[in-house]
Write an enzyme that holds these catalytic residues in place. Sequence first.
Site, PDB file in Angstrom:
ATOM      1  CG  ASN A 157      32.463   7.939 -35.270  1.00  0.00           C
ATOM      2  OD1 ASN A 157      33.067   6.994 -35.777  1.00  0.00           O
ATOM      3  ND2 ASN A 157      33.003   9.128 -35.131  1.00  0.00           N
ATOM      4  CE  LYS A 180      37.245  -4.566 -32.669  1.00  0.00           C
ATOM      5  NZ  LYS A 180      35.834  -4.085 -32.629  1.00  0.00           N
ATOM      6  CB  SER A 234      39.001   6.920 -27.220  1.00  0.00           C
ATOM      7  OG  SER A 234      39.396   5.639 -26.814  1.00  0.00           O
ATOM      8  CD  GLU A 255      41.836  10.076 -38.447  1.00  0.00           C
ATOM      9  OE1 GLU A 255      41.942  11.191 -37.949  1.00  0.00           O
ATOM     10  OE2 GLU A 255      42.278   9.707 -39.548  1.00  0.00           O
ATOM     11  CG  LEU A 256      44.472   8.356 -31.808  1.00  0.00           C
ATOM     12  CD1 LEU A 256      45.657   8.370 -30.874  1.00  0.00           C
ATOM     13  CD2 LEU A 256      43.819   6.981 -31.824  1.00  0.00           C
ATOM     14  CB  CYS A 289      37.018  12.353 -34.420  1.00  0.00           C
ATOM     15  SG  CYS A 289      37.097  12.136 -36.197  1.00  0.00           S
ATOM     16  CD  GLU A 386      36.715  13.008 -28.768  1.00  0.00           C
ATOM     17  OE1 GLU A 386      37.375  12.070 -28.306  1.00  0.00           O
ATOM     18  OE2 GLU A 386      36.498  13.158 -29.989  1.00  0.00           O
TER      19      GLU A 386
HETATM   20  P1  NAD Z   1      36.003   3.267 -26.494  1.00  0.00           P
HETATM   21  O1  NAD Z   1      37.185   4.097 -26.299  1.00  0.00           O
HETATM   22  O2  NAD Z   1      35.792   2.088 -25.598  1.00  0.00           O
HETATM   23  O3  NAD Z   1      35.963   2.679 -27.983  1.00  0.00           O
HETATM   24  C1  NAD Z   1      36.246   3.452 -29.123  1.00  0.00           C
HETATM   25  C2  NAD Z   1      36.421   2.474 -30.275  1.00  0.00           C
HETATM   26  O4  NAD Z   1      37.567   1.681 -30.051  1.00  0.00           O
HETATM   27  C3  NAD Z   1      35.265   1.465 -30.398  1.00  0.00           C
HETATM   28  O5  NAD Z   1      35.009   1.265 -31.764  1.00  0.00           O
HETATM   29  C4  NAD Z   1      35.789   0.192 -29.752  1.00  0.00           C
HETATM   30  O6  NAD Z   1      35.231  -0.975 -30.322  1.00  0.00           O
HETATM   31  C5  NAD Z   1      37.262   0.279 -30.035  1.00  0.00           C
HETATM   32  N1  NAD Z   1      38.063  -0.354 -28.999  1.00  0.00           N
HETATM   33  C6  NAD Z   1      37.957  -0.203 -27.665  1.00  0.00           C
HETATM   34  N2  NAD Z   1      38.890  -0.932 -27.034  1.00  0.00           N
HETATM   35  C7  NAD Z   1      39.611  -1.561 -28.002  1.00  0.00           C
HETATM   36  C8  NAD Z   1      40.716  -2.446 -27.988  1.00  0.00           C
HETATM   37  N3  NAD Z   1      41.316  -2.822 -26.853  1.00  0.00           N
HETATM   38  N4  NAD Z   1      41.185  -2.896 -29.168  1.00  0.00           N
HETATM   39  C9  NAD Z   1      40.620  -2.504 -30.335  1.00  0.00           C
HETATM   40  N5  NAD Z   1      39.582  -1.658 -30.406  1.00  0.00           N
HETATM   41  C10 NAD Z   1      39.083  -1.191 -29.258  1.00  0.00           C
HETATM   42  O7  NAD Z   1      34.759   4.194 -26.388  1.00  0.00           O
HETATM   43  P2  NAD Z   1      33.282   4.190 -26.947  1.00  0.00           P
HETATM   44  O8  NAD Z   1      32.365   4.350 -25.782  1.00  0.00           O
HETATM   45  O9  NAD Z   1      32.976   3.142 -27.939  1.00  0.00           O
HETATM   46  O10 NAD Z   1      33.370   5.559 -27.721  1.00  0.00           O
HETATM   47  C11 NAD Z   1      33.486   6.756 -27.027  1.00  0.00           C
HETATM   48  C12 NAD Z   1      34.831   7.375 -27.158  1.00  0.00           C
HETATM   49  O11 NAD Z   1      35.549   6.873 -28.257  1.00  0.00           O
HETATM   50  C13 NAD Z   1      34.632   8.844 -27.412  1.00  0.00           C
HETATM   51  O12 NAD Z   1      34.824   9.557 -26.244  1.00  0.00           O
HETATM   52  C14 NAD Z   1      35.633   9.195 -28.467  1.00  0.00           C
HETATM   53  O13 NAD Z   1      36.762   9.760 -27.867  1.00  0.00           O
HETATM   54  C15 NAD Z   1      36.080   7.897 -29.043  1.00  0.00           C
HETATM   55  N6  NAD Z   1      35.691   7.699 -30.438  1.00  0.00           N
HETATM   56  C16 NAD Z   1      36.410   8.352 -31.368  1.00  0.00           C
HETATM   57  C17 NAD Z   1      36.086   8.196 -32.690  1.00  0.00           C
HETATM   58  C18 NAD Z   1      36.849   8.911 -33.759  1.00  0.00           C
HETATM   59  O14 NAD Z   1      36.329   9.063 -34.845  1.00  0.00           O
HETATM   60  N7  NAD Z   1      38.088   9.325 -33.529  1.00  0.00           N
HETATM   61  C19 NAD Z   1      35.029   7.371 -33.049  1.00  0.00           C
HETATM   62  C20 NAD Z   1      34.320   6.694 -32.072  1.00  0.00           C
HETATM   63  C21 NAD Z   1      34.676   6.865 -30.749  1.00  0.00           C
END
Ligand code: NAD
Length: 481
Positions: A157, A180, A234, A255-256, A289, A386
């Site tokens: 993001n 990563k 997330s 940072e969730l 976030c 969220e």
């Molecule tokens: P997601 O939960 O699958 O992924 C979120 C992030 O985590 C991505 O960058 C992904 O590459 C990484 N990720 C996922 N599984 C992982 C693992 N096992 N090991 C390491 N990294 C992993 O969801 P998404 O569809 O990419 O994003 C949507 C959700 O993610 C949103 O609902 C939001 O809650 C969250 N999000 C939060 C932030 C933040 O700034 N806190 C940023 C991006 C996404």
Amino acid sequence: MNDTAAAEYPRLALHVDGEWLHAGDRRVHRVINPATGETLGELPLATAADLDRALDAANRAYRVWRATPALERGAVLRKAARLLRERADVIARNATREEGKTLAETRIEVLGSANLFDFYAEEARRVYGRLLVRPPGARSMVVHEPVGPVAAFAPWNFPINNPARKLGAPIAAGCPVILKPAEEAPASAIAVVQALLDAGLPGGVCQLVFGVPDEVSRHLLASPVIRKLSFTGSTAVGKHLLKLAADTVKRTTMELGGHAPVIVFDDCDLEKTVETLALGKVRNAGQVCVSPTRFYVQEGIHDRFVALFAARIGGIRVGDGLDAASGMGPMANPRRTVAMEQFVGDAVAHGARLRTGGEAIGGQGFFWRPTVLSDVPMTARIMNEEPFGPVVVTAPFKGFDDVVEQANRLPYGLAAFAFTENGRRARLIADAVESGMVGINTVLLAAPDAPFGGVKESGHGSEDGPEGLHACLVTKTIHEV
Ligand code: NAD
């Protein structure tokens, strides 16, 4: 895409042990422009052997980098900041292509990342210890040392700023990083890493891997070489990674997610509040976030506020982020538009009133209209989960205690906002909300010198500020008689 734009998009690669590694026999991920659906490039995914090589290089680099004087570490960061500024136009354009947000936003991200590197260049020299009071001739001292190699996971993001945040503080502290970033926006992360390498950073100190997220995180977090996990993403994924990190008792900065309450008191400056919140909400199509999300508006002004806010946000032009006329770009990937559809459908089924938006914008790309849902019952999913998109939910509130209870109801505690012209009320609400960050009459919470982080299930630890540096240090006490 015109020829210049195409030429500017880099060949995608991993950076391991000082070497850029291209696809070869590796699996690849197709990187898509979310505004057009076109393929931008093919990203190689790391193999287990690549990750082992990165771990070995990080281990070796740690010995060298921790012994490098803080002033020299700072000089590298300062030079990287200058290079980022010089390259801002190209980096911003590629980030907009990969992630979708407007060019104005990606430019701010590049400059913000440069400012963060400058801040840590200075802060590196201020890792002071403490001398304890002891009898003459005896000394007990507290010193801070780098924690060791960091495994950092950054989401899509903020494609430039998230990687910069994951790199600036550890590098200043003397820690190598295996980063990563998200596979969706690799060129932005590559540009940040390239600036550091061009500034003279040893290759093993800053390594960049992409892959299948679960494979990469399991592999890196199982290794005793990694001494710290830093994750932004997330809450669900964060909890999973915390469990993996527990096996080797790693330090963590998490940072969730968030679901920021916005408390609009009836003594706010209504027009300014509407304007601030509308622009804050469409920032990165709400995929932030700390995005303002659950709007609790005092009952006397609720209806007027909603009417003004829906008109303002509904009039924001949605389009390709490269087009200067666009006020909001597409969502970053099709998962988000599907999620918006589900959230809005569920809220309306629970009795919420759709005041504007509520649908995707057809044709190519992943565009979603800014959306306002009013009078949303607490039982709707979007009041509890969220949304991570350009959707606002509103509900009226009566008094101070009532709204504090609503604001603190969820397990999240990242950001909270309040709008009021009454100073005492502002201080009371800032004290009462369970949140890592509070904005009073503002939605801007990030600055290089200001700790950024959450409480409760929004995570722990801070990035940015001196706290971000201390999160990369461990404490040693030395007693001498
Ligand atoms: P997601 O939960 O699958 O992924 C979120 C992030 O985590 C991505 O960058 C992904 O590459 C990484 N990720 C996922 N599984 C992982 C693992 N096992 N090991 C390491 N990294 C992993 O969801 P998404 O569809 O990419 O994003 C949507 C959700 O993610 C949103 O609902 C939001 O809650 C969250 N999000 C939060 C932030 C933040 O700034 N806190 C940023 C991006 C996404």
